[in-house]
Motif scaffolding. Structure first.
Motif, PDB file in Angstrom:
ATOM      1  N   PHE A 123       0.951  -0.989  -0.085  1.00 37.59           N
ATOM      2  CA  PHE A 123      -0.074  -0.179   0.025  1.00 37.59           C
ATOM      3  C   PHE A 123       0.879   1.125  -0.040  1.00 37.59           C
ATOM      4  N   GLY A 124       0.445   2.204  -0.730  1.00 39.77           N
ATOM      5  CA  GLY A 124       1.293   3.472  -0.748  1.00 39.77           C
ATOM      6  C   GLY A 124       0.295   4.782  -1.194  1.00 39.77           C
ATOM      7  N   SER A 125       0.781   5.818  -0.768  1.00 38.24           N
ATOM      8  CA  SER A 125      -0.073   7.151  -1.155  1.00 38.24           C
ATOM      9  C   SER A 125       0.707   8.082  -1.621  1.00 38.24           C
ATOM     10  N   VAL A 126       0.474   8.640  -2.844  1.00 38.79           N
ATOM     11  CA  VAL A 126       1.187   9.684  -3.189  1.00 38.79           C
ATOM     12  C   VAL A 126       0.221  11.125  -3.931  1.00 38.79           C
ATOM     13  N   THR A 127       0.601  12.116  -3.677  1.00 37.76           N
ATOM     14  CA  THR A 127      -0.106  13.255  -4.209  1.00 37.76           C
ATOM     15  C   THR A 127       0.752  13.703  -5.535  1.00 37.76           C
ATOM     16  N   ASP A 128       0.046  13.442  -6.644  1.00 32.08           N
ATOM     17  CA  ASP A 128       0.565  13.871  -8.101  1.00 32.08           C
ATOM     18  C   ASP A 128       0.875  15.189  -8.218  1.00 32.08           C
ATOM     19  N   LYS A 129       1.547  15.483  -9.220  1.00 33.63           N
ATOM     20  CA  LYS A 129       1.928  17.043  -9.735  1.00 33.63           C
ATOM     21  C   LYS A 129       0.661  17.792 -10.017  1.00 33.63           C
ATOM     22  N   PHE A 130      -0.512  17.497 -10.002  1.00 32.32           N
ATOM     23  CA  PHE A 130      -1.637  18.053  -9.965  1.00 32.32           C
ATOM     24  C   PHE A 130      -2.381  18.482  -8.724  1.00 32.32           C
ATOM     25  N   GLY A 131      -1.779  17.930  -7.642  1.00 31.39           N
ATOM     26  CA  GLY A 131      -2.504  17.944  -6.491  1.00 31.39           C
ATOM     27  C   GLY A 131      -3.410  16.937  -5.903  1.00 31.39           C
ATOM     28  N   THR A 133      -4.404  13.308  -4.734  1.00 29.69           N
ATOM     29  CA  THR A 133      -3.943  12.236  -3.987  1.00 29.69           C
ATOM     30  C   THR A 133      -4.613  10.937  -4.307  1.00 29.69           C
ATOM     31  N   TRP A 134      -3.550   9.863  -4.391  1.00 29.71           N
ATOM     32  CA  TRP A 134      -3.716   8.559  -4.923  1.00 29.71           C
ATOM     33  C   TRP A 134      -3.482   7.415  -3.874  1.00 29.71           C
ATOM     34  N   GLU A 135      -4.427   6.722  -3.367  1.00 29.36           N
ATOM     35  CA  GLU A 135      -3.993   5.677  -2.389  1.00 29.36           C
ATOM     36  C   GLU A 135      -4.116   4.222  -3.309  1.00 29.36           C
ATOM     37  N   LEU A 136      -2.966   3.720  -3.385  1.00 25.83           N
ATOM     38  CA  LEU A 136      -2.838   2.570  -4.111  1.00 25.83           C
ATOM     39  C   LEU A 136      -2.653   1.194  -3.479  1.00 25.83           C
ATOM     40  N   ASN A 137      -3.433   0.196  -3.819  1.00 24.50           N
ATOM     41  CA  ASN A 137      -3.591  -0.827  -2.796  1.00 24.50           C
ATOM     42  C   ASN A 137      -3.593  -2.061  -3.514  1.00 24.50           C
ATOM     43  N   TYR A 138      -2.552  -2.935  -3.215  1.00 27.08           N
ATOM     44  CA  TYR A 138      -2.506  -4.362  -3.929  1.00 27.08           C
ATOM     45  C   TYR A 138      -3.439  -5.273  -2.992  1.00 27.08           C
ATOM     46  N   ASN A 139      -4.427  -5.750  -3.837  1.00 27.89           N
ATOM     47  CA  ASN A 139      -5.498  -6.774  -3.138  1.00 27.89           C
ATOM     48  C   ASN A 139      -4.863  -7.952  -3.747  1.00 27.89           C
ATOM     49  N   ASN A 140      -4.219  -8.902  -2.736  1.00 24.03           N
ATOM     50  CA  ASN A 140      -3.774 -10.130  -3.148  1.00 24.03           C
ATOM     51  C   ASN A 140      -4.992 -11.153  -2.557  1.00 24.03           C
ATOM     52  N   GLN A 141      -6.342 -10.910  -2.468  1.00 28.75           N
ATOM     53  CA  GLN A 141      -7.149 -11.730  -1.928  1.00 28.75           C
ATOM     54  C   GLN A 141      -8.375 -12.166  -3.038  1.00 28.75           C
TER      55      GLN A 141
END
Length: 141
Positions: A123-131, A133-141
């Motif tokens: 899991f990680g969170s990043v705010t892109d250059k346009f402001g 925010t994206w939360e990215l989640n690998y769902n291995n279930q």
């Protein structure tokens, strides 16, 4: 792949969830507080934050909307209306999540590096250059 919306509030997420569940006539899901499970065991949490909502969600017309409270003791970023909305990408392809993270962080700001959490292997969170925010989640279930 699923896309969701994550809304963060300044200590009143419980009130917000109650309101939206009434407005849309949907059932409330279980509520996890910060006292139930800490995001980072290395950070001392103040007592006031322990009753705040860490995560809950509502299914509104087929779209998952997640809710939490802002915790000033766990971040140096102030709560500002406008920075309290993020888009969640939940996918079963680990490489895809890593690729998205790498692309979105270009000229952006990493909020949380991709890491293992109690709910996800990655899991990680990043705010892109346009402001945004994206939360990215690998769902291995």
């Amino acid at each position: 792949m699923a896309i969701g919306i994550y809304l963060t509030f300044d200590g009143n997420a419980r009130e917000v969830v109650d309101f939206y569940s009434d407005v849309f006539n949907v059932e409330k899901n279980d509520i996890m507080t910060y006292g139930d499970r800490s995001l980072n065991p290395n950070i001392e949490m103040v007592d006031d934050d322990k009753t705040l909502i860490m995560n809950t969600e509502l299914d509104i017309n087929g779209t998952t909307i997640m809710f939490s409270d802002w915790t000033p003791s766990m971040t140096d970023t102030p709560f500002i209306i406008g920075n309290n909305i993020s888009i969640v990408v939940d996918d079963h392809n680990k490489e895809y999540i890593i690729d998205l993270f790498e692309k979105l962080k270009e000229d952006g700001k990493v909020e949380m590096e991709l890491t293992s959490t109690f709910w996800s292997e990655l899991f990680g969170s990043v705010t892109d250059k346009f402001g945004i925010t994206w939360e990215l989640n690998y769902n291995n279930q």
